[in-house]
Design a protein around this motif. Structure first.
Motif, PDB file in Angstrom:
ATOM      1  N   MET A   1      17.783  61.639  74.237  1.00  0.00           N
ATOM      2  CA  MET A   1      18.999  61.707  73.433  1.00  0.00           C
ATOM      3  C   MET A   1      19.474  60.285  73.144  1.00  0.00           C
ATOM      4  O   MET A   1      19.844  59.571  74.067  1.00  0.00           O
ATOM      5  CB  MET A   1      20.066  62.468  74.204  1.00  0.00           C
ATOM      6  CG  MET A   1      21.467  62.251  73.710  1.00  0.00           C
ATOM      7  SD  MET A   1      21.879  63.179  72.275  1.00  0.00           S
ATOM      8  CE  MET A   1      21.573  64.792  72.872  1.00  0.00           C
ATOM      9  N   PRO A   2      19.491  59.883  71.880  1.00  0.00           N
ATOM     10  CA  PRO A   2      20.026  58.563  71.558  1.00  0.00           C
ATOM     11  C   PRO A   2      21.533  58.526  71.831  1.00  0.00           C
ATOM     12  O   PRO A   2      22.275  59.371  71.349  1.00  0.00           O
ATOM     13  CB  PRO A   2      19.728  58.384  70.073  1.00  0.00           C
ATOM     14  CG  PRO A   2      19.031  59.612  69.611  1.00  0.00           C
ATOM     15  CD  PRO A   2      18.974  60.587  70.726  1.00  0.00           C
ATOM     16  N   THR A   3      21.959  57.553  72.629  1.00  0.00           N
ATOM     17  CA  THR A   3      23.353  57.467  73.050  1.00  0.00           C
ATOM     18  C   THR A   3      23.838  56.030  72.946  1.00  0.00           C
ATOM     19  O   THR A   3      23.065  55.103  73.152  1.00  0.00           O
ATOM     20  CB  THR A   3      23.492  57.955  74.511  1.00  0.00           C
ATOM     21  OG1 THR A   3      22.976  59.288  74.607  1.00  0.00           O
ATOM     22  CG2 THR A   3      24.922  57.963  74.974  1.00  0.00           C
ATOM     23  N   ASP A   8      30.093  49.587  72.551  1.00  0.00           N
ATOM     24  CA  ASP A   8      29.049  49.060  71.675  1.00  0.00           C
ATOM     25  C   ASP A   8      29.333  49.310  70.196  1.00  0.00           C
ATOM     26  O   ASP A   8      28.614  48.801  69.334  1.00  0.00           O
ATOM     27  CB  ASP A   8      27.692  49.676  72.030  1.00  0.00           C
ATOM     28  CG  ASP A   8      27.254  49.308  73.436  1.00  0.00           C
ATOM     29  OD1 ASP A   8      27.472  48.144  73.844  1.00  0.00           O
ATOM     30  OD2 ASP A   8      26.707  50.182  74.128  1.00  0.00           O
ATOM     31  N   LEU A   9      30.352  50.100  69.901  1.00  0.00           N
ATOM     32  CA  LEU A   9      30.685  50.399  68.506  1.00  0.00           C
ATOM     33  C   LEU A   9      31.394  49.217  67.859  1.00  0.00           C
ATOM     34  O   LEU A   9      32.194  48.527  68.497  1.00  0.00           O
ATOM     35  CB  LEU A   9      31.578  51.636  68.419  1.00  0.00           C
ATOM     36  CG  LEU A   9      30.943  52.941  68.877  1.00  0.00           C
ATOM     37  CD1 LEU A   9      31.978  54.056  68.890  1.00  0.00           C
ATOM     38  CD2 LEU A   9      29.780  53.307  67.984  1.00  0.00           C
ATOM     39  N   LYS A  10      31.086  48.995  66.599  1.00  0.00           N
ATOM     40  CA  LYS A  10      31.690  47.911  65.839  1.00  0.00           C
ATOM     41  C   LYS A  10      32.597  48.488  64.747  1.00  0.00           C
ATOM     42  O   LYS A  10      32.400  49.609  64.310  1.00  0.00           O
ATOM     43  CB  LYS A  10      30.596  47.062  65.193  1.00  0.00           C
ATOM     44  CG  LYS A  10      29.667  46.404  66.193  1.00  0.00           C
ATOM     45  CD  LYS A  10      28.488  45.761  65.475  1.00  0.00           C
ATOM     46  CE  LYS A  10      27.397  45.343  66.422  1.00  0.00           C
ATOM     47  NZ  LYS A  10      26.760  46.422  67.130  1.00  0.00           N
ATOM     48  N   ASP A  11      33.551  47.690  64.330  1.00  0.00           N
ATOM     49  CA  ASP A  11      34.380  48.096  63.192  1.00  0.00           C
ATOM     50  C   ASP A  11      33.457  48.359  62.015  1.00  0.00           C
ATOM     51  O   ASP A  11      32.524  47.595  61.769  1.00  0.00           O
ATOM     52  CB  ASP A  11      35.379  47.000  62.828  1.00  0.00           C
ATOM     53  CG  ASP A  11      36.480  46.844  63.866  1.00  0.00           C
ATOM     54  OD1 ASP A  11      36.671  47.764  64.678  1.00  0.00           O
ATOM     55  OD2 ASP A  11      37.139  45.792  63.852  1.00  0.00           O
ATOM     56  N   GLY A  12      33.699  49.440  61.321  1.00  0.00           N
ATOM     57  CA  GLY A  12      32.878  49.771  60.166  1.00  0.00           C
ATOM     58  C   GLY A  12      31.715  50.693  60.471  1.00  0.00           C
ATOM     59  O   GLY A  12      31.065  51.174  59.544  1.00  0.00           O
ATOM     60  N   VAL A  59      28.141  60.037  66.454  1.00  0.00           N
ATOM     61  CA  VAL A  59      28.728  61.372  66.549  1.00  0.00           C
ATOM     62  C   VAL A  59      29.644  61.456  67.767  1.00  0.00           C
ATOM     63  O   VAL A  59      29.243  61.119  68.888  1.00  0.00           O
ATOM     64  CB  VAL A  59      27.626  62.455  66.619  1.00  0.00           C
ATOM     65  CG1 VAL A  59      28.242  63.837  66.500  1.00  0.00           C
ATOM     66  CG2 VAL A  59      26.572  62.241  65.529  1.00  0.00           C
ATOM     67  N   LEU A  60      30.871  61.938  67.526  1.00  0.00           N
ATOM     68  CA  LEU A  60      31.906  62.047  68.557  1.00  0.00           C
ATOM     69  C   LEU A  60      32.390  63.479  68.721  1.00  0.00           C
ATOM     70  O   LEU A  60      32.478  64.215  67.742  1.00  0.00           O
ATOM     71  CB  LEU A  60      33.147  61.245  68.133  1.00  0.00           C
ATOM     72  CG  LEU A  60      33.124  59.746  68.132  1.00  0.00           C
ATOM     73  CD1 LEU A  60      34.190  59.218  67.194  1.00  0.00           C
ATOM     74  CD2 LEU A  60      33.372  59.245  69.529  1.00  0.00           C
ATOM     75  N   CYS A  61      32.742  63.829  69.950  1.00  0.00           N
ATOM     76  CA  CYS A  61      33.534  65.034  70.214  1.00  0.00           C
ATOM     77  C   CYS A  61      34.529  64.634  71.303  1.00  0.00           C
ATOM     78  O   CYS A  61      34.877  63.462  71.409  1.00  0.00           O
ATOM     79  CB  CYS A  61      32.657  66.229  70.601  1.00  0.00           C
ATOM     80  SG  CYS A  61      31.798  66.072  72.174  1.00  0.00           S
ATOM     81  N   ARG A  62      34.962  65.549  72.115  1.00  0.00           N
ATOM     82  CA  ARG A  62      35.950  65.199  73.147  1.00  0.00           C
ATOM     83  C   ARG A  62      35.323  64.382  74.264  1.00  0.00           C
ATOM     84  O   ARG A  62      35.823  63.337  74.641  1.00  0.00           O
ATOM     85  CB  ARG A  62      36.600  66.462  73.712  1.00  0.00           C
ATOM     86  CG  ARG A  62      37.706  66.174  74.699  1.00  0.00           C
ATOM     87  CD  ARG A  62      38.485  67.441  75.034  1.00  0.00           C
ATOM     88  NE  ARG A  62      39.540  67.155  75.969  1.00  0.00           N
ATOM     89  CZ  ARG A  62      39.479  67.436  77.267  1.00  0.00           C
ATOM     90  NH1 ARG A  62      38.416  68.008  77.772  1.00  0.00           N
ATOM     91  NH2 ARG A  62      40.490  67.144  78.047  1.00  0.00           N
ATOM     92  N   VAL A  63      34.195  64.874  74.824  1.00  0.00           N
ATOM     93  CA  VAL A  63      33.546  64.157  75.934  1.00  0.00           C
ATOM     94  C   VAL A  63      32.054  63.907  75.718  1.00  0.00           C
ATOM     95  O   VAL A  63      31.452  63.132  76.451  1.00  0.00           O
ATOM     96  CB  VAL A  63      33.740  64.880  77.285  1.00  0.00           C
ATOM     97  CG1 VAL A  63      35.194  64.884  77.698  1.00  0.00           C
ATOM     98  CG2 VAL A  63      33.177  66.268  77.270  1.00  0.00           C
ATOM     99  N   GLY A  64      31.428  64.557  74.758  1.00  0.00           N
ATOM    100  CA  GLY A  64      30.033  64.277  74.476  1.00  0.00           C
ATOM    101  C   GLY A  64      29.092  65.457  74.411  1.00  0.00           C
ATOM    102  O   GLY A  64      27.946  65.297  74.011  1.00  0.00           O
ATOM    103  N   ASP A  85      28.786  58.290  73.933  1.00  0.00           N
ATOM    104  CA  ASP A  85      28.968  58.693  75.316  1.00  0.00           C
ATOM    105  C   ASP A  85      30.450  58.709  75.691  1.00  0.00           C
ATOM    106  O   ASP A  85      31.163  57.734  75.467  1.00  0.00           O
ATOM    107  CB  ASP A  85      28.211  57.723  76.226  1.00  0.00           C
ATOM    108  CG  ASP A  85      28.137  58.190  77.654  1.00  0.00           C
ATOM    109  OD1 ASP A  85      27.991  59.408  77.878  1.00  0.00           O
ATOM    110  OD2 ASP A  85      28.196  57.330  78.554  1.00  0.00           O
ATOM    111  N   GLY A  86      30.924  59.824  76.218  1.00  0.00           N
ATOM    112  CA  GLY A  86      32.314  59.953  76.624  1.00  0.00           C
ATOM    113  C   GLY A  86      33.254  60.377  75.515  1.00  0.00           C
ATOM    114  O   GLY A  86      34.411  60.693  75.773  1.00  0.00           O
TER     115      GLY A  86
END
Length: 109
Positions: A1-3, A8-12, A59-64, A85-86
């Motif tokens: 699973m790519p996580t 690690d997320l960047k603006d944009g 991709v986001l949800c509440r906890v993953g 993740d999370g």
């Protein structure tokens, strides 16, 4: 699973929120595309139109858990997608902005 971790997320970065409508209304990442898991397959075309052609989908949800399901589906379709993740709980805990449907400060439920 790519996580990927929230840090690690960047603006944009392109964000896809797959939580249900009530969760989205309470609070979400500004600029995210919202397609609930329960409607995802039927609304897949919206993602194809909105997502960058050569970019990754985070991709986001509440906890993953739900976002992991969508991430695996997207990967099987040949899409560059990763599970955050999370989810939104980690997003908020990291101090990232959470807004409600009016653009005001929101909460993760």
């Amino acid at each position: 699973m790519p996580t990927v971790g929230v840090g690690d997320l960047k603006d944009g970065d392109f964000l896809l929120d797959v939580r249900e409508d009530d969760e989205w209304r309470a609070g979400h990442a500004a600029g995210a595309l919202h397609i609930p898991l329960s409607e995802f397959v039927a609304r897949y075309g919206e993602l194809a139109e909105a997502a960058p052609q050569d970019g990754r989908i985070h991709v986001l949800c509440r906890v993953g858990g739900r976002s992991a399901q969508v991430t695996m589906y997207l990967v099987q379709q040949g899409v560059d997608a990763v599970n955050v993740d999370g989810g939104m709980q980690e997003w908020a805990a990291a101090g990232r902005p959470v807004v409600d449907e009016k653009g005001e400060p929101g909460n993760v439920v």
